[in-house]
Design an enzyme around this catalytic site. Structure first.
Site, PDB file in Angstrom:
ATOM      1  N   HIS A   1       0.760  -1.197   0.024  1.00 39.34           N
ATOM      2  CA  HIS A   1       0.107   0.022   0.054  1.00 39.34           C
ATOM      3  C   HIS A   1       0.867   1.163  -0.037  1.00 39.34           C
ATOM      4  O   HIS A   1       0.806   2.197   0.921  1.00 39.34           O
ATOM      5  CB  HIS A   1      -0.894   0.093   1.233  1.00 39.34           C
ATOM      6  CG  HIS A   1      -2.041  -0.950   1.168  1.00 39.34           C
ATOM      7  ND1 HIS A   1      -1.956  -1.880   0.091  1.00 39.34           N
ATOM      8  CD2 HIS A   1      -2.894  -1.370   2.229  1.00 39.34           C
ATOM      9  CE1 HIS A   1      -3.154  -2.803   0.570  1.00 39.34           C
ATOM     10  NE2 HIS A   1      -3.470  -2.424   1.824  1.00 39.34           N
TER      11      HIS A   1
ATOM     12  N   HIS B   1     -18.130  -2.325   0.786  1.00 40.27           N
ATOM     13  CA  HIS B   1     -18.618  -2.075   2.155  1.00 40.27           C
ATOM     14  C   HIS B   1     -20.305  -1.591   1.641  1.00 40.27           C
ATOM     15  O   HIS B   1     -20.711  -1.438   0.140  1.00 40.27           O
ATOM     16  CB  HIS B   1     -18.284  -0.653   2.566  1.00 40.27           C
ATOM     17  CG  HIS B   1     -17.161  -0.647   3.193  1.00 40.27           C
ATOM     18  ND1 HIS B   1     -17.046  -1.114   4.520  1.00 40.27           N
ATOM     19  CD2 HIS B   1     -15.922  -0.326   2.828  1.00 40.27           C
ATOM     20  CE1 HIS B   1     -15.479  -1.238   4.858  1.00 40.27           C
ATOM     21  NE2 HIS B   1     -14.905  -0.663   3.761  1.00 40.27           N
TER      22      HIS B   1
ATOM     23  N   ASN C   1      -7.630   3.646   3.039  1.00 40.90           N
ATOM     24  CA  ASN C   1      -6.599   3.948   3.936  1.00 40.90           C
ATOM     25  C   ASN C   1      -5.420   3.034   3.333  1.00 40.90           C
ATOM     26  O   ASN C   1      -5.578   1.781   3.403  1.00 40.90           O
ATOM     27  CB  ASN C   1      -7.115   3.201   5.451  1.00 40.90           C
ATOM     28  CG  ASN C   1      -5.951   3.392   6.275  1.00 40.90           C
ATOM     29  OD1 ASN C   1      -5.249   4.363   6.384  1.00 40.90           O
ATOM     30  ND2 ASN C   1      -6.028   2.634   7.487  1.00 40.90           N
TER      31      ASN C   1
ATOM     32  N   GLY D   1     -12.642   1.991   2.249  1.00 46.07           N
ATOM     33  CA  GLY D   1     -12.406   0.840   1.235  1.00 46.07           C
ATOM     34  C   GLY D   1     -13.428   0.883   0.199  1.00 46.07           C
ATOM     35  O   GLY D   1     -14.362   1.703   0.233  1.00 46.07           O
TER      36      GLY D   1
ATOM     37  N   ASP E   1      -6.583  -3.815  -2.706  1.00 49.82           N
ATOM     38  CA  ASP E   1      -7.239  -3.791  -1.221  1.00 49.82           C
ATOM     39  C   ASP E   1      -8.514  -3.845  -1.323  1.00 49.82           C
ATOM     40  O   ASP E   1      -9.256  -2.962  -0.801  1.00 49.82           O
ATOM     41  CB  ASP E   1      -6.552  -2.266  -0.883  1.00 49.82           C
ATOM     42  CG  ASP E   1      -7.065  -2.130   0.675  1.00 49.82           C
ATOM     43  OD1 ASP E   1      -6.760  -3.281   1.286  1.00 49.82           O
ATOM     44  OD2 ASP E   1      -6.944  -1.053   0.963  1.00 49.82           O
TER      45      ASP E   1
END
Length: 261
Positions: free
Chosen positions: A125, A203, A172, A218, A199
Site C-alpha cells: 500500500h 462496504h 486507508n 475501502g 485492497d
C-alpha cells in the site's frame, strides 16, 4: 563543560554524513546521511568528535527526505531489534512470521531492520512519492530481499478527485497529490514497485453515503482492477500479468505461503 567534550563510545544515537569511504566499500558513498546501528566495541573516538570511523555493518543509510527530528525512529529500530534478538529463539514463536504495516515511522523501522539483518520483507500500500525512494530496481525480483506493492486506486485518483467522488474514494492509506500518483506510476514502470494490488474492501452503500468523517474506508476492487488496467492500454498484457499474478505468486512463495499452480 569545556569543548571539546571527552570522547565517548559511539552509540546508535549518533548520526551524520559520510565524509570518506575505505577500499572495497560499495554500500555507501561520500555525502550519504547515516546513523549508527549499534555501539562500536573497543576504545574508539566518540560521537562528540567531528569525525568518527565506523564499520559498514554498524551504519544505516538515512533517506534524504527525512528531517533530523524524524531520524529518531532509527533509535526505535535499535530498541526493537534488541527485543527481537531476545525473543527470536523462544519456542512458542520460533519460525513464525511478523509483519509491520505502513511506511510511517513503523514502516521505516521495518525496512531498516530488514536491511540490517538481511530479513525478507514485503511492504504494501505505497501511496506517497517519497516512499518510492526506499526501494530499488538494481536487482531482479528473485534476488530482492525487500519488495513493495501499490494499489490501483492510488495510481488512478488524486486528492483533486474528492470534490466529485467524495466518500467513494475514501481509502486507508488515503489517496494523495497528483505528484504522488505520478511518482507511483514511475516506480511501477521502473520495477521499484513489484506488485499491483486492489485492497478489495467492499462496504454497504449506507456506510459510504454518509459524511466523509463517518464513512467506512475501502471499496470494491477485485471486479474492476483488471478490466480498468487492461482497457487503459498503459501496460501490455504480459506486464499486467507480471504485476498482478507472477510477481505476487513468487513473493508469497518466498514468504512461506502456499499458492495454486
Amino acid at each position: 563543560m569545556e569543548y571539546p567534550y571527552t570522547p565517548g563510545q559511539p552509540g546508535h544515537e549518533a548520526a551524520g554524513k559520510v565524509s570518506e569511504i575505505g577500499p572495497g566499500v560499495t554500500e555507501f558513498a561520500a555525502g550519504d546521511r547515516v546513523a549508527f546501528w549499534q555501539d562500536q566495541a573497543g576504545a574508539k573516538q566518540g560521537c562528540y568528535a567531528e569525525y568518527v570511523t565506523a564499520e559498514v555493518g554498524n551504519l544505516l543509510k538515512v533517506p534524504r527526505f527525512l528531517e533530523p527530528r524524524e531520524i529518531a525512529s532509527l533509535e526505535l529500530a535499535m530498541c526493537v531489534q534488541v527485543s527481537f534478538d531476545q525473543i527470536q529463539n523462544v519456542a512458542p514463536i520460533q519460525g513464525k512470521r511478523f509483519a509491520v504495516s505502513g511506511l510511517g515511522p513503523a514502516g521505516l523501522v521495518a525496512i531498516q531492520l530488514a536491511k540490517a539483518t538481511g530479513a525478507r520483507l514485503h511492504v504494501f500500500h505505497l501511496s506517497k512519492a517519497i516512499e518510492t525512494e526506499l526501494f530499488s530496481n538494481e536487482k531482479p525480483l528473485t534476488q530482492k530481499k525487500i519488495t513493495a506493492e501499490v494499489c490501483i486506486h492510488h495510481l488512478w485518483f488524486s486528492e483533486e478527485d474528492y470534490a466529485h467522488k467524495g466518500t467513494l474514494i475514501k481509502w486507508n492509506p488515503a489517496i494523495k497529490k497528483v505528484s504522488d500518483r505520478e511518482a507511483l506510476w514511475k516506480a511501477l514502470n521502473e520495477d521499484k514497485i513489484d506488485v499491483l494490488a486492489t485492497d478489495h474492501a467492499p462496504h454497504k452503500p449506507e456506510t459510504k453515503n454518509v459524511s466523509f468523517k463517518d464513512a467506512n474506508r475501502g471499496v470494491v476492487g477485485l471486479e474492476s482492477a483488471f478490466p480498468l488496467i487492461y482497457s487503459s492500454k498503459i501496460f501490455e498484457l504480459e506486464e499486467i500479468l507480471k504485476f498482478m499474478v507472477i510477481n505476487p505468486t513468487q513473493i508469497l512463495q518466498e514468504l512461506g505461503y502456499k499458492t495454486l499452480d
